[in-house]
Design a protein around this motif. Sequence first.
Motif, PDB file in Angstrom:
ATOM      1  N   PHE A 178       2.002  -2.701  12.016  1.00  0.00           N
ATOM      2  CA  PHE A 178       2.700  -1.942  10.977  1.00  0.00           C
ATOM      3  C   PHE A 178       2.935  -0.500  11.433  1.00  0.00           C
ATOM      4  CE2 PHE A 178       0.531  -4.980   7.778  1.00  0.00           C
ATOM      5  CZ  PHE A 178       1.389  -5.997   8.139  1.00  0.00           C
ATOM      6  N   GLY A 179       2.071   0.006  12.280  1.00  0.00           N
ATOM      7  CA  GLY A 179       2.307   1.315  12.889  1.00  0.00           C
ATOM      8  C   GLY A 179       3.546   1.291  13.781  1.00  0.00           C
ATOM      9  N   GLN A 180       3.784   0.156  14.441  1.00  0.00           N
ATOM     10  CA  GLN A 180       5.006  -0.006  15.245  1.00  0.00           C
ATOM     11  C   GLN A 180       6.243   0.059  14.356  1.00  0.00           C
ATOM     12  OE1 GLN A 180       3.540  -0.080  19.026  1.00  0.00           O
ATOM     13  NE2 GLN A 180       5.657  -0.304  18.541  1.00  0.00           N
ATOM     14  N   VAL A 181       6.145  -0.510  13.144  1.00  0.00           N
ATOM     15  CA  VAL A 181       7.260  -0.452  12.191  1.00  0.00           C
ATOM     16  C   VAL A 181       7.529   1.002  11.826  1.00  0.00           C
ATOM     17  CG1 VAL A 181       8.048  -1.093   9.873  1.00  0.00           C
ATOM     18  CG2 VAL A 181       6.831  -2.772  11.289  1.00  0.00           C
ATOM     19  N   LEU A 182       6.482   1.748  11.561  1.00  0.00           N
ATOM     20  CA  LEU A 182       6.612   3.166  11.225  1.00  0.00           C
ATOM     21  C   LEU A 182       7.257   3.934  12.374  1.00  0.00           C
ATOM     22  CD1 LEU A 182       5.910   5.367   9.134  1.00  0.00           C
ATOM     23  CD2 LEU A 182       3.709   5.592  10.294  1.00  0.00           C
ATOM     24  N   ARG A 183       6.793   3.679  13.578  1.00  0.00           N
ATOM     25  CA  ARG A 183       7.351   4.335  14.767  1.00  0.00           C
ATOM     26  C   ARG A 183       8.825   4.000  14.931  1.00  0.00           C
ATOM     27  NH1 ARG A 183       3.925   3.514  19.891  1.00  0.00           N
ATOM     28  NH2 ARG A 183       2.902   5.372  19.093  1.00  0.00           N
ATOM     29  N   ALA A 184       9.176   2.722  14.795  1.00  0.00           N
ATOM     30  CA  ALA A 184      10.574   2.296  14.942  1.00  0.00           C
ATOM     31  C   ALA A 184      11.448   2.987  13.896  1.00  0.00           C
ATOM     32  CB  ALA A 184      10.681   0.774  14.822  1.00  0.00           C
ATOM     33  N   PRO A 191       1.324 -13.274  -1.374  1.00  0.00           N
ATOM     34  CA  PRO A 191       1.694 -12.029  -2.051  1.00  0.00           C
ATOM     35  C   PRO A 191       0.508 -11.494  -2.848  1.00  0.00           C
ATOM     36  CG  PRO A 191       3.405 -13.677  -2.338  1.00  0.00           C
ATOM     37  CD  PRO A 191       2.229 -14.370  -1.704  1.00  0.00           C
ATOM     38  N   GLY A 192       0.322 -10.205  -2.769  1.00  0.00           N
ATOM     39  CA  GLY A 192      -0.789  -9.577  -3.479  1.00  0.00           C
ATOM     40  C   GLY A 192      -0.636  -8.072  -3.420  1.00  0.00           C
ATOM     41  N   GLU A 193      -1.656  -7.383  -3.803  1.00  0.00           N
ATOM     42  CA  GLU A 193      -1.623  -5.928  -3.833  1.00  0.00           C
ATOM     43  C   GLU A 193      -2.186  -5.356  -2.536  1.00  0.00           C
ATOM     44  OE1 GLU A 193      -2.897  -4.014  -7.390  1.00  0.00           O
ATOM     45  OE2 GLU A 193      -2.342  -5.728  -8.613  1.00  0.00           O
ATOM     46  N   TYR A 194      -1.425  -5.487  -1.478  1.00  0.00           N
ATOM     47  CA  TYR A 194      -1.808  -4.924  -0.194  1.00  0.00           C
ATOM     48  C   TYR A 194      -1.140  -3.565  -0.056  1.00  0.00           C
ATOM     49  CZ  TYR A 194      -3.134  -9.732   0.903  1.00  0.00           C
ATOM     50  OH  TYR A 194      -3.707 -10.970   0.889  1.00  0.00           O
ATOM     51  N   GLY A 195      -1.919  -2.530   0.183  1.00  0.00           N
ATOM     52  CA  GLY A 195      -1.372  -1.184   0.301  1.00  0.00           C
ATOM     53  C   GLY A 195      -0.365  -1.055   1.416  1.00  0.00           C
ATOM     54  N   GLU A 196      -0.628  -1.738   2.539  1.00  0.00           N
ATOM     55  CA  GLU A 196       0.284  -1.610   3.672  1.00  0.00           C
ATOM     56  C   GLU A 196       1.644  -2.228   3.377  1.00  0.00           C
ATOM     57  OE1 GLU A 196      -2.331  -5.256   4.759  1.00  0.00           O
ATOM     58  OE2 GLU A 196      -2.541  -3.391   3.643  1.00  0.00           O
ATOM     59  N   ILE A 197       1.668  -3.300   2.592  1.00  0.00           N
ATOM     60  CA  ILE A 197       2.949  -3.936   2.259  1.00  0.00           C
ATOM     61  C   ILE A 197       3.729  -3.049   1.297  1.00  0.00           C
ATOM     62  CG2 ILE A 197       4.038  -5.961   1.235  1.00  0.00           C
ATOM     63  CD1 ILE A 197       2.728  -6.309   4.076  1.00  0.00           C
ATOM     64  N   ALA A 198       3.032  -2.465   0.318  1.00  0.00           N
ATOM     65  CA  ALA A 198       3.703  -1.534  -0.602  1.00  0.00           C
ATOM     66  C   ALA A 198       4.316  -0.379   0.182  1.00  0.00           C
ATOM     67  CB  ALA A 198       2.711  -1.016  -1.639  1.00  0.00           C
ATOM     68  N   SER A 199       3.607   0.115   1.176  1.00  0.00           N
ATOM     69  CA  SER A 199       4.131   1.214   2.003  1.00  0.00           C
ATOM     70  C   SER A 199       5.278   0.759   2.887  1.00  0.00           C
ATOM     71  CB  SER A 199       3.018   1.794   2.879  1.00  0.00           C
ATOM     72  OG  SER A 199       2.055   2.440   2.087  1.00  0.00           O
ATOM     73  N   LEU A 200       5.126  -0.402   3.518  1.00  0.00           N
ATOM     74  CA  LEU A 200       6.190  -0.910   4.393  1.00  0.00           C
ATOM     75  C   LEU A 200       7.502  -1.056   3.638  1.00  0.00           C
ATOM     76  CD1 LEU A 200       4.388  -3.686   6.472  1.00  0.00           C
ATOM     77  CD2 LEU A 200       5.388  -1.575   7.360  1.00  0.00           C
TER      78      LEU A 200
END
Length: 176
Positions: free
Chosen positions: A21-27, A43-52
């Motif tokens: 997910f850091g690679q996604v941020l970098r891209a 599907p659930g309440e994952y913080g990283e998915i909400a951010s992505l």
Amino acid sequence: MEKPLVIVLTGNGKGKSTSAFGQVLRASGHGMKALVVQFVKSPGEYGEIASLRRIPGAEVHTMGIGFVGGPRGGGPSKEEHRKAALEALGLARERAASGGFDLVVLDEANFALSMGLLERDEVLDFLDGLNGPLAVVLTGRGAPGWLSDRADTVTEMLEVKHHYAAGVKARKGIEF
């Protein structure tokens, strides 16, 4: 023309998905577009998915159906998990072929392979069908040797110590 780059993030240590997910941020920081397809995870309440989902140029699909334990554990059967994994791989193939992405993350694909939810030939067909300078990141424990051999970069996360062993529960913002 550049060939697709295959990156495998595996091992028992924490941080495989987080790294991808850091690679996604970098891209995104370079104006690039990224596709994230999650296997196994439901599907659930994952913080990283909400951010992505807030990152410009990121498209996220959570396609798993949860814990892989079979009907004995009260969850979906292995056949149901396999069907979900094949649907996720099909979506990844379709979206990657669109040419609209620079980065594709197959989150927990390695685990899906290790559990027999995906087969070697299915994943190799996906990888062999890619074109151009696309980068593909496959995460999850248990990456098979043939996938590591096929990859251009392999990182194994090594667990040295984890707070779960001391009975500390998963914390919001740290594990989910």
